[in-house]
Design a protein around this motif. Structure first.
Motif, PDB file in Angstrom:
ATOM      1  N   THR A   1       0.802  -1.222   0.000  1.00  0.00           N
ATOM      2  CA  THR A   1       0.000   0.000   0.000  1.00  0.00           C
ATOM      3  C   THR A   1       0.837   1.277   0.000  1.00  0.00           C
TER       4      THR A   1
ATOM      5  N   VAL B   1       3.684   7.606  -2.109  1.00  0.00           N
ATOM      6  CA  VAL B   1       2.286   7.434  -2.496  1.00  0.00           C
ATOM      7  C   VAL B   1       1.686   6.344  -1.615  1.00  0.00           C
TER       8      VAL B   1
ATOM      9  N   SER C   1      -1.680   4.018  -1.099  1.00  0.00           N
ATOM     10  CA  SER C   1      -2.822   3.571  -1.882  1.00  0.00           C
ATOM     11  C   SER C   1      -3.518   2.419  -1.174  1.00  0.00           C
TER      12      SER C   1
ATOM     13  N   SER D   1      -4.234  -2.648  -3.495  1.00  0.00           N
ATOM     14  CA  SER D   1      -2.970  -3.346  -3.629  1.00  0.00           C
ATOM     15  C   SER D   1      -3.128  -4.412  -4.707  1.00  0.00           C
TER      16      SER D   1
ATOM     17  N   ALA E   1       0.885  -2.817  -5.048  1.00  0.00           N
ATOM     18  CA  ALA E   1       1.513  -1.608  -5.586  1.00  0.00           C
ATOM     19  C   ALA E   1       2.148  -1.928  -6.933  1.00  0.00           C
TER      20      ALA E   1
ATOM     21  N   VAL F   1      -1.036   9.010 -11.005  1.00  0.00           N
ATOM     22  CA  VAL F   1      -1.674   8.922  -9.691  1.00  0.00           C
ATOM     23  C   VAL F   1      -2.498  10.184  -9.474  1.00  0.00           C
TER      24      VAL F   1
ATOM     25  N   GLY G   1      -4.994  11.998  -6.504  1.00  0.00           N
ATOM     26  CA  GLY G   1      -5.386  11.873  -5.111  1.00  0.00           C
ATOM     27  C   GLY G   1      -5.228  13.171  -4.353  1.00  0.00           C
TER      28      GLY G   1
ATOM     29  N   TYR H   1      -2.999   2.250   6.559  1.00  0.00           N
ATOM     30  CA  TYR H   1      -2.344   1.784   5.331  1.00  0.00           C
ATOM     31  C   TYR H   1      -1.403   0.599   5.545  1.00  0.00           C
TER      32      TYR H   1
ATOM     33  N   VAL I   1      -2.077  10.599  -1.051  1.00  0.00           N
ATOM     34  CA  VAL I   1      -3.027   9.522  -0.805  1.00  0.00           C
ATOM     35  C   VAL I   1      -3.782   9.328  -2.112  1.00  0.00           C
ATOM     36  N   ALA I   2      -3.561   8.193  -2.740  1.00  0.00           N
ATOM     37  CA  ALA I   2      -4.091   7.947  -4.078  1.00  0.00           C
ATOM     38  C   ALA I   2      -5.568   7.572  -4.044  1.00  0.00           C
TER      39      ALA I   2
ATOM     40  N   GLU J   1      -6.795   7.137  -7.250  1.00  0.00           N
ATOM     41  CA  GLU J   1      -6.742   6.377  -8.495  1.00  0.00           C
ATOM     42  C   GLU J   1      -5.297   6.212  -8.934  1.00  0.00           C
ATOM     43  N   VAL J   2      -4.914   4.982  -9.296  1.00  0.00           N
ATOM     44  CA  VAL J   2      -3.576   4.687  -9.807  1.00  0.00           C
ATOM     45  C   VAL J   2      -3.739   4.002 -11.148  1.00  0.00           C
TER      46      VAL J   2
END
Length: 86
Positions: A12, A28, A30, A33, A35, A44, A46, A60, A78-79, A81-82
């Motif tokens: 994450t 980052v 996220s 997971s 990553a 990314v 966020g 996280y 803090v993402a 969307e990736v």
């Protein structure tokens, strides 16, 4: 932002590197997971926060604080969307 994944700390948390970043690298976080892997290119989207391992560890699943020392008190993303580019 679009940048290259430099290293993965946990499922994450990962670090991206780009010449346009002030320090060259950005942590980052996220909730999704796993990553992306280095040297994948990611976009990314966020929210920028001030990083505190103590405050974010449980949410996280960050693990040991050692890998995060250079990011403590600095900006992190803090993402929401990736996107991984192939």
């Amino acid at each position: 932002m679009t940048a290259t994944v430099e290293r993965v700390i946990t499922d994450t948390a990962f670090v991206v590197r780009d010449a346009d970043l002030t320090d060259g690298a950005l942590l980052v976080l996220s909730p999704a997971s796993p990553a992306p892997e280095p040297p994948q290119l990611v976009t990314v989207r966020g929210t920028v926060i001030q990083f505190s391992h103590r405050d974010l560890d449980d949410r996280y699943r960050l693990g040991s604080g050692g890998p995060y020392r250079t990011f403590e008190g600095k900006h992190a993303l803090v993402a929401a969307e990736v996107t991984v580019w192939e």
